[in-house]
Enzyme design. Structure first.
Site, PDB file in Angstrom:
ATOM      1  N   ARG A  23       0.864  -1.179   0.000  1.00 15.34           N
ATOM      2  CA  ARG A  23       0.000   0.000   0.000  1.00 15.34           C
ATOM      3  C   ARG A  23       0.898   1.226   0.000  1.00 15.34           C
ATOM      4  O   ARG A  23       2.114   1.109   0.077  1.00 15.34           O
ATOM      5  CB  ARG A  23      -1.013  -0.028   1.154  1.00 15.34           C
ATOM      6  CG  ARG A  23      -0.657  -0.699   2.422  1.00 15.34           C
ATOM      7  CD  ARG A  23       0.443  -0.051   3.208  1.00 15.34           C
ATOM      8  NE  ARG A  23       0.218   1.364   3.374  1.00 15.34           N
ATOM      9  CZ  ARG A  23       1.158   2.258   3.555  1.00 15.34           C
ATOM     10  NH1 ARG A  23       2.447   1.892   3.622  1.00 15.34           N
ATOM     11  NH2 ARG A  23       0.910   3.543   3.694  1.00 15.34           N
ATOM     12  N   GLY A  24       0.257   2.388  -0.115  1.00 14.18           N
ATOM     13  CA  GLY A  24       1.042   3.616  -0.296  1.00 14.18           C
ATOM     14  C   GLY A  24       1.115   3.884  -1.796  1.00 14.18           C
ATOM     15  O   GLY A  24       1.423   2.969  -2.579  1.00 14.18           O
ATOM     16  N   ALA A  25       0.801   5.126  -2.198  1.00 13.99           N
ATOM     17  CA  ALA A  25       0.607   5.429  -3.621  1.00 13.99           C
ATOM     18  C   ALA A  25       1.795   5.025  -4.523  1.00 13.99           C
ATOM     19  O   ALA A  25       1.609   4.293  -5.500  1.00 13.99           O
ATOM     20  CB  ALA A  25       0.271   6.907  -3.773  1.00 13.99           C
ATOM     21  N   ARG A  80      -7.378  -0.208  -6.785  1.00 12.81           N
ATOM     22  CA  ARG A  80      -7.644   0.884  -5.834  1.00 12.81           C
ATOM     23  C   ARG A  80      -7.814   2.174  -6.636  1.00 12.81           C
ATOM     24  O   ARG A  80      -6.948   2.513  -7.453  1.00 12.81           O
ATOM     25  CB  ARG A  80      -6.491   1.009  -4.814  1.00 12.81           C
ATOM     26  CG  ARG A  80      -6.331  -0.217  -3.934  1.00 12.81           C
ATOM     27  CD  ARG A  80      -5.438   0.055  -2.736  1.00 12.81           C
ATOM     28  NE  ARG A  80      -6.105   0.833  -1.720  1.00 12.81           N
ATOM     29  CZ  ARG A  80      -5.477   1.393  -0.681  1.00 12.81           C
ATOM     30  NH1 ARG A  80      -4.167   1.265  -0.555  1.00 12.81           N
ATOM     31  NH2 ARG A  80      -6.156   2.070   0.231  1.00 12.81           N
ATOM     32  N   GLN A  87      -1.947   2.462   9.922  1.00 13.03           N
ATOM     33  CA  GLN A  87      -0.657   2.513   9.207  1.00 13.03           C
ATOM     34  C   GLN A  87       0.399   3.279  10.000  1.00 13.03           C
ATOM     35  O   GLN A  87       1.588   2.966   9.906  1.00 13.03           O
ATOM     36  CB  GLN A  87      -0.827   3.187   7.833  1.00 13.03           C
ATOM     37  CG  GLN A  87      -1.586   2.364   6.818  1.00 13.03           C
ATOM     38  CD  GLN A  87      -3.065   2.703   6.809  1.00 13.03           C
ATOM     39  OE1 GLN A  87      -3.635   3.138   7.830  1.00 13.03           O
ATOM     40  NE2 GLN A  87      -3.715   2.510   5.676  1.00 13.03           N
ATOM     41  N   ASP A 135      -2.020  10.702  -2.069  1.00 11.02           N
ATOM     42  CA  ASP A 135      -2.390   9.679  -3.056  1.00 11.02           C
ATOM     43  C   ASP A 135      -2.674  10.299  -4.408  1.00 11.02           C
ATOM     44  O   ASP A 135      -2.479   9.671  -5.447  1.00 11.02           O
ATOM     45  CB  ASP A 135      -3.600   8.888  -2.565  1.00 11.02           C
ATOM     46  CG  ASP A 135      -3.169   8.017  -1.405  1.00 11.02           C
ATOM     47  OD1 ASP A 135      -3.149   8.531  -0.266  1.00 11.02           O
ATOM     48  OD2 ASP A 135      -2.794   6.865  -1.656  1.00 11.02           O
ATOM     49  N   ASN A 173      -5.399  12.460   0.612  1.00 11.91           N
ATOM     50  CA  ASN A 173      -4.504  11.568   1.363  1.00 11.91           C
ATOM     51  C   ASN A 173      -5.340  10.801   2.382  1.00 11.91           C
ATOM     52  O   ASN A 173      -6.565  10.968   2.479  1.00 11.91           O
ATOM     53  CB  ASN A 173      -3.390  12.386   2.037  1.00 11.91           C
ATOM     54  CG  ASN A 173      -2.277  11.500   2.579  1.00 11.91           C
ATOM     55  OD1 ASN A 173      -1.789  10.601   1.893  1.00 11.91           O
ATOM     56  ND2 ASN A 173      -1.870  11.706   3.822  1.00 11.91           N
ATOM     57  N   LYS A 174      -4.704   9.954   3.127  1.00  9.33           N
ATOM     58  CA  LYS A 174      -5.370   9.085   4.104  1.00  9.33           C
ATOM     59  C   LYS A 174      -6.373   9.856   4.960  1.00  9.33           C
ATOM     60  O   LYS A 174      -6.106  10.979   5.394  1.00  9.33           O
ATOM     61  CB  LYS A 174      -4.279   8.433   4.984  1.00  9.33           C
ATOM     62  CG  LYS A 174      -4.757   7.532   6.095  1.00  9.33           C
ATOM     63  CD  LYS A 174      -5.684   6.428   5.627  1.00  9.33           C
ATOM     64  CE  LYS A 174      -5.083   5.587   4.515  1.00  9.33           C
ATOM     65  NZ  LYS A 174      -6.094   4.757   3.808  1.00  9.33           N
TER      66      LYS A 174
HETATM   67  O1  MRU Z   1      -4.470   3.106   2.275  1.00  8.97           O
HETATM   68  P1  MRU Z   1      -3.001   3.323   2.152  1.00  8.97           P
HETATM   69  O2  MRU Z   1      -2.208   2.767   3.273  1.00  8.97           O
HETATM   70  O3  MRU Z   1      -2.487   2.904   0.785  1.00  8.97           O
HETATM   71  O4  MRU Z   1      -2.852   4.931   2.198  1.00  8.97           O
HETATM   72  C1  MRU Z   1      -1.576   5.478   2.032  1.00  8.97           C
HETATM   73  C2  MRU Z   1      -1.544   6.955   2.191  1.00  8.97           C
HETATM   74  O5  MRU Z   1      -2.546   7.600   2.393  1.00  8.97           O
HETATM   75  C3  MRU Z   1      -0.211   7.621   2.016  1.00  8.97           C
HETATM   76  O6  MRU Z   1      -0.107   8.771   2.791  1.00  8.97           O
HETATM   77  C4  MRU Z   1      -0.046   8.017   0.537  1.00  8.97           C
HETATM   78  O7  MRU Z   1      -0.283   6.920  -0.293  1.00  8.97           O
HETATM   79  C5  MRU Z   1       1.296   8.572   0.246  1.00  8.97           C
HETATM   80  S1  MRU Z   1       2.563   7.365   0.382  1.00  8.97           S
HETATM   81  C6  MRU Z   1       4.028   8.082  -0.080  1.00  8.97           C
END
Ligand code: MRU
Length: 351
Positions: free
Chosen positions: A45-47, A88, A195, A236, A246-247
């Protein structure tokens, strides 16, 4: 620094982040369906990391295609690409990675199907290596915002685990520490799937970076006491007007920062900036399984049958964003259009 993902002998090997910090386990994905499953289930996970995973998944998917002509090969790849994109919806990095592969294939038709299959593997590996370099550049450009003795709050995980390595939000922090500055990180736990608690706290501790874990609702109290110098988060997808997606909980943090005069920075590789989308409100927001809210570590914590909303991301309007730190320069949110101009220059304004 922990390794998130790599391509080994035609398989995608990813750290299963859903088990961290209790278990450090790598999963081998031998086909693209398994990679898609891994993205959906948050093994990765993470963009930026899911963009790389999608490219790697597509590259291994391409190896299975039996075709002699370019057109046939390209057409057979479409379902592979769309499977990756469907995993996603919010992070733009998957589409970014797929579009980059599409463009590359079209520009190298002369290599023939065999050559293109090899090229896709090379390109997926390039994306991984480039991502680490991009993050280091974000670190070099963002380090000026962190002074010796600062305390930085971050939300979710935008660290090594969310990227090819080094992280985006963690990049200026790592760069400041490499330059001998003392930096303390406050990690929001980040409900519903923790996270910040499970990943950011773990990865920073692995690297010996001082970190304190707080519940999401504690951020305001700490700011009010003057205990937080600045915030840095990832994104994201950031829209053309500088709205940051973002999250979930990032918006709340940004509003708190504004109220307390705490600068709010967004570390965004240009692969996460979507100039084709006018505002954050047009970004599709992923709604995830209600069980992420009602069940923690297999234990039900809410009454059976309760109504639940579980949006995974929120929109932080541009007015709350002090600056966006990219690998191509640091921009005020309203300056993002400059990324269309070339060469891009880092803003000389102070933030
Ligand atoms: O649901 P996730 O864990 O994929 O969400 C991740 C985030 O919101 C991060 O802050 C974002 O992807 C940036 S990662 C460099």
């Amino acid at each position: 620094m922990v390794k998130t993902i790599e391509l080994v002998d035609g398989k995608v090997v990813m750290l299963d982040q859903s088990r961290l910090p209790l278990e450090v386990r790598y999963v081998e994905c031998a086909d693209y369906h398994k990679v898609a499953e891994g993205i959906k289930k948050l093994w990765i996970r993470g963009a930026p990391a899911i963009g790389i995973a999608a490219a790697m998944g597509a590259a291994i998917g391409a190896q299975e295609i039996k075709a002699d002509r370019f057109e046939e090969f390209y057409e057979a790849l479409e379902p592979v690409f769309s499977t990756m994109i469907a995993t996603r919806p919010t992070a733009v990095n998957i589409e970014w990675a797929v579009n980059r592969l599409r463009k590359l294939l079209k520009s190298k038709k002369e290599l023939g199907v065999g050559g293109l299959k090899a090229l896709l593997i090379d390109e997926a590996n390039n994306m991984l290596a480039e991502d680490i370099e991009v993050n280091r550049e974000i670190g070099r450009l963002g380090v000026r915002f962190i002074r010796d003795g600062d305390t930085v709050i971050t939300h979710c995980n935008a660290g090594s685990l969310a990227t090819g390595g080094y992280g985006t939000a963690t990049a200026p922090i790592r760069a400041a520490i490499e330059r001998g500055r003392k930096v303390h990180v406050i990690a929001d736990e980040t409900r519903p799937v923790f996270q910040g608690c499970r990943l950011t706290a773990w990865e920073l501790m692995q690297d010996g970076i001082p970190v304190t874990l707080i519940t999401d609702s504690a951020a305001g109290a700490l700011m009010r006491k003057g205990e937080i110098s600045l915030a840095i988060v990832g994104t994201d997808r950031t829209a053309a007007n500088g709205d940051v997606v973002n999250k979930i909980g990032t918006y709340t943090l940004a509003v708190l920062c504004k109220e307390h005069g705490v600068p709010f920075y967004v570390a965004a590789p240009t692969s996460s900036i979507d100039l084709s989308i006018a505002t954050g409100d047009l970004v599709p927001i992923e709604e995830r399984d209600p069980e992420e809210v009602t069940v923690v570590s297999g234990c039900r914590i809410a009454p059976e049958g309760v109504n639940v909303r579980n949006p995974a991301f929120d929109v932080t309007p541009a007015k709350y964003v002090t600056a966006i730190i990219t690998e191509k320069g640091v921009f005020k949110p309203e300056e993002l259009h400059k990324l269309k101009e070339s060469p891009v220059r880092s803003s000389t304004r102070s933030f």
